[in-house]
Design a protein around this motif. Structure first.
Motif, PDB file in Angstrom:
ATOM      1  N   GLY A 124       0.798  -1.228   0.000  1.00 37.63           N
ATOM      2  CA  GLY A 124       0.000   0.000   0.000  1.00 37.63           C
ATOM      3  C   GLY A 124       0.828   1.274   0.000  1.00 37.63           C
ATOM      4  O   GLY A 124       1.859   1.379  -0.680  1.00 37.63           O
ATOM      5  N   GLU A 125       0.366   2.234   0.799  1.00 33.44           N
ATOM      6  CA  GLU A 125       0.973   3.571   0.810  1.00 33.44           C
ATOM      7  C   GLU A 125       2.437   3.540   1.246  1.00 33.44           C
ATOM      8  O   GLU A 125       3.259   4.299   0.754  1.00 33.44           O
ATOM      9  N   GLU A 126       2.744   2.666   2.216  1.00 35.73           N
ATOM     10  CA  GLU A 126       4.142   2.603   2.690  1.00 35.73           C
ATOM     11  C   GLU A 126       5.065   2.196   1.533  1.00 35.73           C
ATOM     12  O   GLU A 126       6.098   2.813   1.290  1.00 35.73           O
ATOM     13  N   TRP A 127       4.618   1.175   0.796  1.00 34.09           N
ATOM     14  CA  TRP A 127       5.428   0.719  -0.348  1.00 34.09           C
ATOM     15  C   TRP A 127       5.606   1.852  -1.364  1.00 34.09           C
ATOM     16  O   TRP A 127       6.718   2.107  -1.841  1.00 34.09           O
ATOM     17  N   LEU A 128       4.469   2.510  -1.670  1.00 33.80           N
ATOM     18  CA  LEU A 128       4.502   3.561  -2.709  1.00 33.80           C
ATOM     19  C   LEU A 128       5.500   4.660  -2.338  1.00 33.80           C
ATOM     20  O   LEU A 128       6.287   5.118  -3.166  1.00 33.80           O
ATOM     21  N   ARG A 129       5.497   5.037  -1.056  1.00 34.07           N
ATOM     22  CA  ARG A 129       6.365   6.114  -0.588  1.00 34.07           C
ATOM     23  C   ARG A 129       7.843   5.748  -0.771  1.00 34.07           C
ATOM     24  O   ARG A 129       8.624   6.499  -1.341  1.00 34.07           O
ATOM     25  N   TYR A 130       8.207   4.541  -0.336  1.00 29.53           N
ATOM     26  CA  TYR A 130       9.623   4.157  -0.429  1.00 29.53           C
ATOM     27  C   TYR A 130      10.026   3.841  -1.866  1.00 29.53           C
ATOM     28  O   TYR A 130      11.146   4.079  -2.277  1.00 29.53           O
ATOM     29  N   ARG A 131       9.092   3.304  -2.615  1.00 28.54           N
ATOM     30  CA  ARG A 131       9.396   2.979  -4.015  1.00 28.54           C
ATOM     31  C   ARG A 131       9.719   4.264  -4.775  1.00 28.54           C
ATOM     32  O   ARG A 131      10.630   4.307  -5.602  1.00 28.54           O
ATOM     33  N   LYS A 132       8.948   5.336  -4.494  1.00 32.85           N
ATOM     34  CA  LYS A 132       9.166   6.621  -5.172  1.00 32.85           C
ATOM     35  C   LYS A 132      10.534   7.193  -4.818  1.00 32.85           C
ATOM     36  O   LYS A 132      11.163   7.857  -5.628  1.00 32.85           O
ATOM     37  N   ILE A 133      10.981   6.938  -3.597  1.00 29.57           N
ATOM     38  CA  ILE A 133      12.302   7.441  -3.198  1.00 29.57           C
ATOM     39  C   ILE A 133      13.406   6.598  -3.849  1.00 29.57           C
ATOM     40  O   ILE A 133      14.377   7.116  -4.383  1.00 29.57           O
ATOM     41  N   LEU A 134      13.209   5.268  -3.817  1.00 29.02           N
ATOM     42  CA  LEU A 134      14.302   4.379  -4.254  1.00 29.02           C
ATOM     43  C   LEU A 134      14.456   4.292  -5.776  1.00 29.02           C
ATOM     44  O   LEU A 134      15.580   4.187  -6.277  1.00 29.02           O
ATOM     45  N   SER A 135      13.324   4.322  -6.502  1.00 27.67           N
ATOM     46  CA  SER A 135      13.396   4.113  -7.961  1.00 27.67           C
ATOM     47  C   SER A 135      14.394   5.048  -8.639  1.00 27.67           C
ATOM     48  O   SER A 135      15.307   4.581  -9.331  1.00 27.67           O
ATOM     49  N   PRO A 136      14.281   6.379  -8.453  1.00 25.37           N
ATOM     50  CA  PRO A 136      15.220   7.244  -9.162  1.00 25.37           C
ATOM     51  C   PRO A 136      16.670   7.014  -8.732  1.00 25.37           C
ATOM     52  O   PRO A 136      17.585   7.120  -9.551  1.00 25.37           O
ATOM     53  N   LEU A 137      16.863   6.631  -7.474  1.00 23.97           N
ATOM     54  CA  LEU A 137      18.246   6.425  -7.007  1.00 23.97           C
ATOM     55  C   LEU A 137      18.877   5.217  -7.678  1.00 23.97           C
ATOM     56  O   LEU A 137      20.018   5.245  -8.118  1.00 23.97           O
ATOM     57  N   LEU A 138      18.085   4.134  -7.753  1.00 17.87           N
ATOM     58  CA  LEU A 138      18.657   2.909  -8.320  1.00 17.87           C
ATOM     59  C   LEU A 138      18.736   2.955  -9.843  1.00 17.87           C
ATOM     60  O   LEU A 138      19.485   2.217 -10.462  1.00 17.87           O
ATOM     61  N   LEU A 139      17.935   3.821 -10.434  1.00 10.15           N
ATOM     62  CA  LEU A 139      17.952   3.891 -11.898  1.00 10.15           C
ATOM     63  C   LEU A 139      18.945   4.938 -12.412  1.00 10.15           C
ATOM     64  O   LEU A 139      19.266   4.973 -13.593  1.00 10.15           O
ATOM     65  N   LYS A 140      19.419   5.778 -11.497  1.00 11.96           N
ATOM     66  CA  LYS A 140      20.288   6.867 -11.933  1.00 11.96           C
ATOM     67  C   LYS A 140      21.622   6.319 -12.466  1.00 11.96           C
ATOM     68  O   LYS A 140      22.329   5.602 -11.755  1.00 11.96           O
ATOM     69  N   THR A 141      21.946   6.638 -13.703  1.00 10.54           N
ATOM     70  CA  THR A 141      23.187   6.102 -14.266  1.00 10.54           C
ATOM     71  C   THR A 141      24.412   6.705 -13.590  1.00 10.54           C
ATOM     72  O   THR A 141      25.446   6.068 -13.497  1.00 10.54           O
ATOM     73  N   ALA A 142      24.263   7.943 -13.069  1.00  6.28           N
ATOM     74  CA  ALA A 142      25.416   8.579 -12.427  1.00  6.28           C
ATOM     75  C   ALA A 142      25.902   7.736 -11.247  1.00  6.28           C
ATOM     76  O   ALA A 142      27.095   7.560 -11.042  1.00  6.28           O
ATOM     77  N   THR A 143      24.927   7.151 -10.497  1.00  7.66           N
ATOM     78  CA  THR A 143      25.292   6.340  -9.335  1.00  7.66           C
ATOM     79  C   THR A 143      26.190   5.190  -9.771  1.00  7.66           C
ATOM     80  O   THR A 143      27.149   4.828  -9.110  1.00  7.66           O
ATOM     81  N   LEU A 144      25.841   4.650 -10.927  1.00  2.00           N
ATOM     82  CA  LEU A 144      26.563   3.491 -11.432  1.00  2.00           C
ATOM     83  C   LEU A 144      27.929   3.890 -11.998  1.00  2.00           C
ATOM     84  O   LEU A 144      28.958   3.307 -11.658  1.00  2.00           O
ATOM     85  N   HIS A 145      27.927   4.904 -12.828  1.00  2.00           N
ATOM     86  CA  HIS A 145      29.149   5.281 -13.540  1.00  2.00           C
ATOM     87  C   HIS A 145      30.242   5.746 -12.585  1.00  2.00           C
ATOM     88  O   HIS A 145      31.418   5.551 -12.840  1.00  2.00           O
ATOM     89  N   ARG A 146      29.827   6.329 -11.483  1.00  2.83           N
ATOM     90  CA  ARG A 146      30.772   6.787 -10.466  1.00  2.83           C
ATOM     91  C   ARG A 146      31.673   5.646  -9.976  1.00  2.83           C
ATOM     92  O   ARG A 146      32.796   5.856  -9.564  1.00  2.83           O
ATOM     93  N   HIS A 147      31.120   4.420 -10.038  1.00  7.20           N
ATOM     94  CA  HIS A 147      31.851   3.293  -9.442  1.00  7.20           C
ATOM     95  C   HIS A 147      32.513   2.376 -10.465  1.00  7.20           C
ATOM     96  O   HIS A 147      33.034   1.336 -10.083  1.00  7.20           O
ATOM     97  N   ILE A 148      32.473   2.753 -11.726  1.00  5.03           N
ATOM     98  CA  ILE A 148      32.927   1.809 -12.760  1.00  5.03           C
ATOM     99  C   ILE A 148      34.337   1.288 -12.494  1.00  5.03           C
ATOM    100  O   ILE A 148      34.582   0.085 -12.551  1.00  5.03           O
ATOM    101  N   GLU A 149      35.259   2.203 -12.168  1.00  2.00           N
ATOM    102  CA  GLU A 149      36.644   1.765 -11.945  1.00  2.00           C
ATOM    103  C   GLU A 149      36.708   0.742 -10.812  1.00  2.00           C
ATOM    104  O   GLU A 149      37.454  -0.239 -10.890  1.00  2.00           O
ATOM    105  N   SER A 150      35.912   0.980  -9.761  1.00  2.00           N
ATOM    106  CA  SER A 150      35.920   0.034  -8.632  1.00  2.00           C
ATOM    107  C   SER A 150      35.304  -1.306  -9.044  1.00  2.00           C
ATOM    108  O   SER A 150      35.762  -2.371  -8.626  1.00  2.00           O
ATOM    109  N   PHE A 151      34.265  -1.246  -9.901  1.00  2.00           N
ATOM    110  CA  PHE A 151      33.677  -2.512 -10.380  1.00  2.00           C
ATOM    111  C   PHE A 151      34.734  -3.312 -11.141  1.00  2.00           C
ATOM    112  O   PHE A 151      34.881  -4.511 -10.968  1.00  2.00           O
ATOM    113  N   TYR A 152      35.449  -2.609 -12.014  1.00  2.00           N
ATOM    114  CA  TYR A 152      36.514  -3.272 -12.784  1.00  2.00           C
ATOM    115  C   TYR A 152      37.519  -3.925 -11.839  1.00  2.00           C
ATOM    116  O   TYR A 152      37.979  -5.045 -12.048  1.00  2.00           O
ATOM    117  N   ASP A 153      37.828  -3.192 -10.780  1.00  2.00           N
ATOM    118  CA  ASP A 153      38.807  -3.667  -9.826  1.00  2.00           C
ATOM    119  C   ASP A 153      38.329  -4.955  -9.139  1.00  2.00           C
ATOM    120  O   ASP A 153      39.079  -5.931  -9.036  1.00  2.00           O
TER     121      ASP A 153
END
Ligand code: HEM
Length: 489
Positions: A124-153
């Motif tokens: 319900g509402e609790e899920w919707l609230r947290y989903r709205k917060i988390l979705s953009p964070l996990l989908l943001k490519t910047a979050t991912l690209h920032r760590h590429i060198e570490s992923f390679y490592d």
């Protein structure tokens, strides 16, 4: 394949598809198998190999009863679907806050131990609230690209380790991959990884055991009413409870340690990692902890099991490995390198999609319908559990040409030879769909692509054994995959 040819699932005509919404037959007229009094179809399930073979059991039922049927398995009654047109109808009617089926043993455990859990368990509402917060964070490519060198490592460290295995034989593939994916998720979620963690071999060993216990425990529970098993404190319940509590404790410990390692809050540092972004949202520490701990649990198992399937399939198809090798060479020799080459290797992407189509770790997608509706021409009352049989529709010749074969090119939209190989991509939905679709999809795909992008130029892989899919909560291998690798000259 043979079973498919003997009993193809009845085709749904265009007319019928239209009729799905036009008329509605009573729920009771949905085809159902004949069961015995009291035990229903329990013996059929046991005869078919038990819960570990449930994907095949349901596959056979679809051949016998068609793309929609109802059956009570253990204590759970559901309507089973194996048709993309029917899936579409379910997602259209899932509502603003869709309800997936939550595993009952986990619900009992959460209640008993007063555990507040992460996104997957919210409603319900609790899920919707947290989903709205988390979705953009996990989908943001910047979050991912920032760590590429570490992923390679992290990938290089795993591959270095493999290079030094005796006779090039990898015997603990599942554990190695699990550890790799925990490490990369730590980077994204909390941006902290140090030598101490690399050295923590115990983590891998404990986790491997826990996954195994949890799976066995909850598999045994699925045929027993979990509430009864818990009340009587049966062996199956104790086994599940012990392993599930250990898994949660471990994920919580990990998150707690990571939170402690995080630098003090810095308002200008919001993109650094998921946890600091959540802190920016003024989320309290206990909420951050439960959400991140559950993300670890959801992330590491799914990605490691899927990558295991990809490597196994590649090991059986040396020609696909070579194709990937040449695609990587081509991209790397291009003058327009921009640092995200790993994203542009079509056969890597196709291989991951094929592994997920043939061996979907989430073998059934679930939705509980919240309002009365019509699906497949039948009246579906509120609170009906719908189970979408991804394993069956992903291997259906009507939707995929030579459906039982591993053909990564079928997914290459720009390739010369893919015409007509995918008739309906909606028949394979490994990350689910709609509002409750997998929130970690982009992260999972990127991390799997990066590992393959690093591994294929270094080694060739060969499978030393044949494995089959069984259900251990997730669709996984029935025995450890034995991979032999050779360094490319
Ligand atoms: C190959 C890897 C993965 C596969 C195949 C997978 C598959 C799925 C599926 C099928 C669902 C249910 C979707 C639905 O009901 O429509 C799901 C939900 C979810 N997944 Fe994944 N997943 C993967 C990786 C990840 C990762 C890396 C994370 C976290 C970083 C993650 C976090 C979640 C969460 C939190 C949910 C629940 C979402 C909600 O209820 O709103 N998954 N996943």
């Amino acid at each position: 394949m043979a079973s498919y040819l003997r009993h193809p699932i009845r085709r749904i005509s265009l007319l019928e598809r239209r009729c799905y919404t036009a008329k509605s037959q009573p729920f009771d007229s949905i085809p159902a198998p004949k069961g015995l009094p009291l035990v229903g179809t329990l013996w059929d399930v046991i005869r078919a190999g038990g819960v570990s073979q449930i994907h095949r059991y349901i596959d056979d039922r679809h051949r016998q009863l068609g793309p929609i049927f109802r059956e009570k398995l253990g204590h759970v009654e559901a309507v089973w679907l194996a048709d993309p047109a029917l899936y579409e109808q379910v997602f259209q009617k899932e509502g603003t806050c869709p309800r997936p089926m939550l595993p009952e043993p986990w619900l009992i455990l959460n209640k008993k131990h007063a555990y507040k859990r992460g996104l997957f368990f919210m409603q319900g509402e609790e899920w919707l609230r947290y989903r709205k917060i988390l979705s953009p964070l996990l989908l943001k490519t910047a979050t991912l690209h920032r760590h590429i060198e570490s992923f390679y490592d992290v990938a290089d460290r795993l591959l270095d380790k493999w290079e030094h295995t005796e006779n090039g034989l990898i015997t603990h593939l599942e554990g190695d991959l699990y550890c790799y994916f925990v490490q990369v998720h730590i980077l994204v979620l909390v941006n902290w990884l140090n030598q101490e963690f690399y050295m923590n071999r115990n983590f891998r060993i404990i986790k491997t055991k826990i996954t195994c216990w949890a799976s066995i425990g909850s598999a045994r529970l699925t045929l027993l009413p979990p509430a009864l098993a818990a009340k009587l404190n049966l062996d199956a319940w104790r086994c599940f409870e012990q392993s599930a509590l250990s898994a949660l404790q471990l994920a919580n410990q990990l998150t707690q340690t990571c939170l402690e390692k995080l630098p003090p809050q810095d308002d200008n540092n919001e993109d650094d990692c998921i946890v600091s972004s959540l802190r920016q949202q003024k989320m309290v520490k206990s909420d951050i902890q439960r959400i991140v701990a559950d993300l670890f649990l959801a992330a590491a198992d799914t990605t490691s099991h899927t990558t295991q399937w990809v490597l196994y399939l590649l090991a059986r198809h040396p020609e696909v490995q070579n194709k990937i090798f040449y695609e990587i060479e081509l991209v790397q020799s291009s003058k327009q390198r921009i640092g995200d080459e790993w994203q542009h290797i079509p056969t890597i992407k196709g291989s991951v999609k094929e592994a997920l189509r043939l061996y979907p770790v989430a073998t059934f997608l679930t939705r509980i319908m919240q309002e009365q509706c019509t699906i497949g021409g039948y009246n579906i009352p509120p609170d009906t559990l719908m189970l979408m049989s991804a394993y069956t529709s992903g291997r259906d010749e009507r939707y995929f040409w030579n459906a039982q074969d591993f053909i990564p090119e079928r997914w290459n939209r720009h390739g010369p030879s893919n015409g007509g190989m995918v008739m309906d991509p909606f028949a394979s939905l490994p990350f689910g769909h709609g509002r409750r679709g997998c929130i970690g999809r982009r992260l999972a795909e990127s991390q799997m692509y990066i590992l393959l992008y690093k591994a294929i130029p270094r080694f060739t892989f060969q499978a030393e054994n044949h494995v089959k899919m069984i259900m251990r909560l997730l669709g996984t291998v029935d025995q450890p995959v034995q991979l032999r690798l050779r360094t490319r000259s």
